[in-house]
Design an enzyme around this catalytic site. Structure first.
Site: not given
Length: 369
Positions: A221, A302, A327, A361
């Site tokens: 990612y 991520d 996130c 986050e």
């Protein structure tokens, strides 16, 4: 942050008690949430109190033919609230907002305008996207060019099936991480980290958590290379995957911008990449990459808000070290249920990307048991 719309505008949800109170609430909530997996200290990285958002989106509200306003959804979900300023946005966007509306009205290009998006850099560059419910003709382009020169901005006109670019559709952001400067071209209408100062802190934390070893790194990612490029100095080689074609193109461009040469970006979903890595399938996209030449002991992920699926968690568990930026704390919590079967969480961090909201986050470092 002082805002005359606190409690009415839905952009900020947690405002009683100021910045420190909302941050303290997030920290305590996430300490409790992750206690089953980690009882150590969670490092906390604060945001600037105001002018922290480098990208923002506003509705446009028409009052007859006389006036146009910025608008946001109301906190009580009862329609919209008209606003003339937003102290969340970067100083450059904040200063531009009233000037832009006056220019749009003066040059009479407000017909069927329904939204304005802003993208800015630390240096003050701004791309403004004007969103319309009508076709854009040559007259629009001529007027947009005049406004672009007047306000020293880049303009994108968007309508269904149309994208009219005035000058360019990106800004160049400069990030400073542990005394090192990195440049990124941020393209309009693509994902970028919205809080530049917190982004710098996230990259710095991840760099410090990455183990020092004579080996290679795998990243899933990778997006436009926000983390990948700063990581390059720490590894012999990096193999980074991303499913979005536009993001991969941006990542390759950013790699050249920073004169980095030891990253291979591959446009692949995780499932395909695992098949390629395990020799199950041969992909043309991997034909120039010698998989066997990589000695990977660390994986960096991520993922989007949905987190990683079970198969991806199993794949990540192959590696000695896992650095996970999330996130969405809820999906991180779910993924840790699987990852901690083989790994221990040895460090965590909280990054306040979106002050005055419930959003946080998280970062987690895991090592093999």
């Amino acid at each position: 942050m002082n805002c005359k719309y606190f409690g009415i505008c839905g952009a900020c949800i947690v405002y009683d008690g100021g910045y420190e109170t909302q941050l303290s609430q997030k920290v305590e909530l996430n300490k409790e949430l992750f206690a089953p997996f980690y009882m150590g200290k969670i490092s906390v990285f604060e945001s600037p109190r105001s002018n922290y958002r480098s990208r923002s989106e506003f509705k446009i509200w028409h009052e007859g033919d006389e006036k146009i306003n910025y608008a946001m959804n109301r906190a009580d979900k009862g329609g919209v609230i008209l606003i003339d300023e937003c102290p969340q946005v970067s100083s450059a966007i904040f200063a531009l907002m009233p000037k832009l509306l006056r220019a749009i009205k003066r040059h009479k290009i407000d017909f069927k305008l329904f939204g304005v998006d802003f993208l800015s850099s630390n240096s003050g560059e701004i791309v403004v996207s004007l969103l319309y419910h009508r076709a854009l003709d040559s007259t629009f382009k001529e007027i947009a060019e005049i406004i672009s020169d007047e306000l020293d901005i880049y303009i994108i006109g968007r309508s269904r099936g149309q994208k009219v670019v005035i000058k360019q559709d990106y800004v160049t952001e400069i990030l400073h991480v542990d005394g090192v400067e990195f440049k990124f071209n941020y393209i309009e209408n693509s994902f970028t980290q919205p809080n530049a100062k917190v982004n710098e802190q996230m990259i710095g934390w991840a760099l410090r958590e990455l183990p020092n070893m004579d080996a290679d790194l795998l990243e899933l990612y990778c997006g436009a290379g926000n983390f990948t490029i700063p990581f390059a100095s720490k590894y012999r080689k990096i193999l980074a995957t991303e499913i979005s074609k536009s993001s991969i193109n941006a990542a390759k461009s950013n790699m050249s911008l920073n004169k980095v040469k030891n990253i291979s970006f591959v446009r692949m979903g995780v499932e395909e990449f695992v098949e390629a890595l395990d020799g199950v399938r041969i992909f043309n996209r991997m034909k120039e990459i010698d998989i066997d030449s990589y000695e990977i002991k660390t994986i960096f992920v991520d993922p989007p808000r949905s987190g990683m699926d079970e198969a991806t968690c199993r794949f990540a568990s192959r590696y000695e070290n896992i650095i996970y930026i999330s996130c969405n704390p809820q999906t991180l919590l779910r993924d840790l249920e699987l990852l901690t079967k083989t790994h221990n969480v040895i460090d965590m961090a909280l990054f306040d990307q979106f002050p005055y909201t419930h959003h946080a986050e998280m970062g987690a470092k895991l090592v093999k048991k």
